[in-house]
Design a protein around this motif. Structure first.
Motif, PDB file in Angstrom:
ATOM      1  N   UNK A 223      48.430  78.234  79.840  1.00 46.67           N
ATOM      2  CA  UNK A 223      47.199  77.328  80.114  1.00 46.67           C
ATOM      3  C   UNK A 223      46.086  78.314  80.824  1.00 46.67           C
ATOM      4  N   UNK A 224      45.598  79.376  80.282  1.00 50.46           N
ATOM      5  CA  UNK A 224      44.410  80.085  80.728  1.00 50.46           C
ATOM      6  C   UNK A 224      43.359  79.417  80.429  1.00 50.46           C
ATOM      7  N   UNK A 225      43.302  78.313  79.360  1.00 49.51           N
ATOM      8  CA  UNK A 225      41.997  77.743  79.191  1.00 49.51           C
ATOM      9  C   UNK A 225      41.641  76.758  80.377  1.00 49.51           C
ATOM     10  N   UNK A 226      42.593  76.414  81.357  1.00 48.05           N
ATOM     11  CA  UNK A 226      42.363  75.756  82.619  1.00 48.05           C
ATOM     12  C   UNK A 226      42.300  76.248  83.803  1.00 48.05           C
ATOM     13  N   UNK A 227      42.306  77.425  83.670  1.00 50.24           N
ATOM     14  CA  UNK A 227      42.386  78.454  84.819  1.00 50.24           C
ATOM     15  C   UNK A 227      41.136  79.330  84.934  1.00 50.24           C
ATOM     16  N   UNK A 228      40.616  79.446  86.083  1.00 51.98           N
ATOM     17  CA  UNK A 228      39.781  80.657  86.301  1.00 51.98           C
ATOM     18  C   UNK A 228      40.316  82.059  86.174  1.00 51.98           C
ATOM     19  N   UNK A 229      40.122  82.865  85.091  1.00 50.10           N
ATOM     20  CA  UNK A 229      41.075  84.199  85.042  1.00 50.10           C
ATOM     21  C   UNK A 229      39.832  85.297  85.568  1.00 50.10           C
ATOM     22  N   UNK A 230      40.854  86.178  86.546  1.00 50.88           N
ATOM     23  CA  UNK A 230      40.023  87.276  87.174  1.00 50.88           C
ATOM     24  C   UNK A 230      40.841  88.532  86.534  1.00 50.88           C
ATOM     25  N   UNK A 231      40.174  89.275  85.813  1.00 55.26           N
ATOM     26  CA  UNK A 231      40.640  90.745  85.227  1.00 55.26           C
ATOM     27  C   UNK A 231      40.355  91.510  86.203  1.00 55.26           C
TER      28      UNK A 231
ATOM     29  N   UNK B 127      41.641  90.224  74.287  1.00 55.03           N
ATOM     30  CA  UNK B 127      42.844  89.543  74.485  1.00 55.03           C
ATOM     31  C   UNK B 127      43.187  88.302  75.167  1.00 55.03           C
ATOM     32  N   UNK B 128      42.512  88.351  76.314  1.00 59.76           N
ATOM     33  CA  UNK B 128      42.593  87.159  77.214  1.00 59.76           C
ATOM     34  C   UNK B 128      41.941  85.824  76.678  1.00 59.76           C
ATOM     35  N   UNK B 129      40.730  86.213  75.745  1.00 59.29           N
ATOM     36  CA  UNK B 129      40.181  85.100  75.051  1.00 59.29           C
ATOM     37  C   UNK B 129      41.221  84.622  74.023  1.00 59.29           C
ATOM     38  N   UNK B 130      41.851  85.515  73.284  1.00 60.07           N
ATOM     39  CA  UNK B 130      42.580  85.246  72.107  1.00 60.07           C
ATOM     40  C   UNK B 130      43.535  84.152  73.025  1.00 60.07           C
ATOM     41  N   UNK B 131      44.024  84.479  73.900  1.00 55.48           N
ATOM     42  CA  UNK B 131      45.009  83.629  74.665  1.00 55.48           C
ATOM     43  C   UNK B 131      44.740  82.262  75.097  1.00 55.48           C
ATOM     44  N   UNK B 132      43.458  81.937  75.118  1.00 58.76           N
ATOM     45  CA  UNK B 132      42.817  80.722  75.462  1.00 58.76           C
ATOM     46  C   UNK B 132      41.998  80.681  76.711  1.00 58.76           C
ATOM     47  N   UNK B 133      41.714  81.929  77.295  1.00 57.75           N
ATOM     48  CA  UNK B 133      40.880  82.000  78.604  1.00 57.75           C
ATOM     49  C   UNK B 133      39.441  81.707  77.994  1.00 57.75           C
ATOM     50  N   UNK B 134      38.681  80.839  78.747  1.00 59.09           N
ATOM     51  CA  UNK B 134      37.256  80.801  78.682  1.00 59.09           C
ATOM     52  C   UNK B 134      36.417  80.729  80.023  1.00 59.09           C
ATOM     53  N   UNK B 135      37.038  81.078  81.030  1.00 60.11           N
ATOM     54  CA  UNK B 135      36.188  81.244  82.274  1.00 60.11           C
ATOM     55  C   UNK B 135      36.975  82.443  83.137  1.00 60.11           C
ATOM     56  N   UNK B 136      36.255  83.681  82.616  1.00 59.75           N
ATOM     57  CA  UNK B 136      36.689  84.907  83.097  1.00 59.75           C
ATOM     58  C   UNK B 136      35.805  85.527  83.990  1.00 59.75           C
ATOM     59  N   UNK B 137      36.372  86.340  84.816  1.00 64.14           N
ATOM     60  CA  UNK B 137      35.487  87.198  85.842  1.00 64.14           C
ATOM     61  C   UNK B 137      36.007  88.387  85.717  1.00 64.14           C
ATOM     62  N   UNK B 138      35.452  89.729  85.932  1.00 69.23           N
ATOM     63  CA  UNK B 138      36.036  90.979  85.888  1.00 69.23           C
ATOM     64  C   UNK B 138      35.799  91.566  87.300  1.00 69.23           C
ATOM     65  N   UNK B 139      36.742  91.893  87.936  1.00 61.63           N
ATOM     66  CA  UNK B 139      36.516  92.906  89.110  1.00 61.63           C
ATOM     67  C   UNK B 139      36.957  94.366  89.191  1.00 61.63           C
ATOM     68  N   UNK B 140      35.991  95.192  89.495  1.00 68.95           N
ATOM     69  CA  UNK B 140      36.307  96.701  89.605  1.00 68.95           C
ATOM     70  C   UNK B 140      35.957  97.285  90.844  1.00 68.95           C
ATOM     71  N   UNK B 141      36.392  98.426  91.317  1.00 70.08           N
ATOM     72  CA  UNK B 141      35.967  99.176  91.962  1.00 70.08           C
ATOM     73  C   UNK B 141      34.596  99.867  92.030  1.00 70.08           C
ATOM     74  N   UNK B 142      34.708 100.685  90.928  1.00 68.91           N
ATOM     75  CA  UNK B 142      33.556 101.439  90.309  1.00 68.91           C
ATOM     76  C   UNK B 142      33.053 101.085  89.036  1.00 68.91           C
ATOM     77  N   UNK B 143      31.848 101.054  88.738  1.00 68.72           N
ATOM     78  CA  UNK B 143      31.439 101.078  87.347  1.00 68.72           C
ATOM     79  C   UNK B 143      30.209 102.003  86.804  1.00 68.72           C
ATOM     80  N   UNK B 144      30.218 102.274  85.516  1.00 68.82           N
ATOM     81  CA  UNK B 144      29.251 103.260  84.933  1.00 68.82           C
ATOM     82  C   UNK B 144      28.296 102.576  84.275  1.00 68.82           C
ATOM     83  N   UNK B 145      27.007 102.834  84.055  1.00 73.62           N
ATOM     84  CA  UNK B 145      26.022 102.083  83.402  1.00 73.62           C
ATOM     85  C   UNK B 145      26.619 101.615  81.960  1.00 73.62           C
ATOM     86  N   UNK B 146      27.325 102.721  81.372  1.00 76.37           N
ATOM     87  CA  UNK B 146      27.714 102.617  80.038  1.00 76.37           C
ATOM     88  C   UNK B 146      28.786 101.626  79.867  1.00 76.37           C
TER      89      UNK B 146
END
Length: 210
Positions: free
Chosen positions: A122-130, A147-166
């Protein structure tokens, strides 16, 4: 800060991150600091969770008290380094469902190769944090979100420690509907696809495999 990218400039986050960047920081300290920072980042990534109320009997009188609404959220660790963030976020949200996406980066092409995928129902009914400490080229992160969207997720947030502009640009192009929360946006990638100045390979430093 933009709608797509949030940089958490909290003094504790920045101080702990600076210690993690130091090449002399031990595996034990690195792992503990990552856990601590993940708690602080989790506050930001969960800032706008849906709320409702329920009646609670306090020692003095009943009240309509605010509580989280909807199904329990899903935390998705992008293996293997994502597990370092997962441990901390689970301390804050121990009832969350947990899933794993196994991807490794082909060092020649820098493209992700999948080897494992197991996520809650039921990923479509949950907030998903990658969760993945490093948003470098963005290829693995974008593939994981695919892959998460293919599994039904539609409300996704991405959390990371460091990011590059690319990596931020790649994610915005592939998944403009997925907000990114990070502790720092570094300057660039080097020719090997590592974030500069960065902190090295997060998985190796976390697990002592370098």
């Amino acid at each position: 800060m933009t709608e797509h990218l949030t940089i958490v400039n909290h003094p504790l986050v920045q101080h702990k991150l600076s210690i993690m960047r130091n090449r002399e920081t031990s595996t034990k300290s690195f792992r503990q600091l990552l856990r601590e920072i993940s708690l602080l980042l989790a506050y930001e990534v969960t800032r706008e969770l849906p709320m409702t109320t329920k009646t609670v009997d306090t020692p003095l009188e009943p009240m309509d008290a605010p509580v989280l609404d909807g199904k329990k959220l899903a935390l998705i660790s992008i293996l293997r380094a994502g597990n370092g963030l997962l441990d901390g976020v689970l301390e804050l949200i121990p009832a969350a469902r947990v899933g794993f996406v196994g991807l490794y980066r082909d060092e020649r092409t820098l493209q992700p190769i999948q080897y494992y995928f197991k996520v809650p129902e039921d990923l479509g009914d949950r907030l998903v944090i990658a969760l993945d400490p490093m948003l470098a080229t963005g290829n693995s992160s974008a593939a994981a979100v695919d892959l998460l969207k293919e599994a039904g997720a539609n409300n996704i947030r991405f959390m990371c420690l460091l990011a590059a502009p690319e990596g931020v640009a790649r994610m915005k192009e592939a998944h403009p509907d997925v907000p990114i929360v990070t502790a720092a946006l570094d300057s660039r990638l080097n020719e090997k696809g590592y974030i500069v100045p960065g902190l090295g390979d997060a998985g190796d430093r976390m697990f002592g495999t370098k």
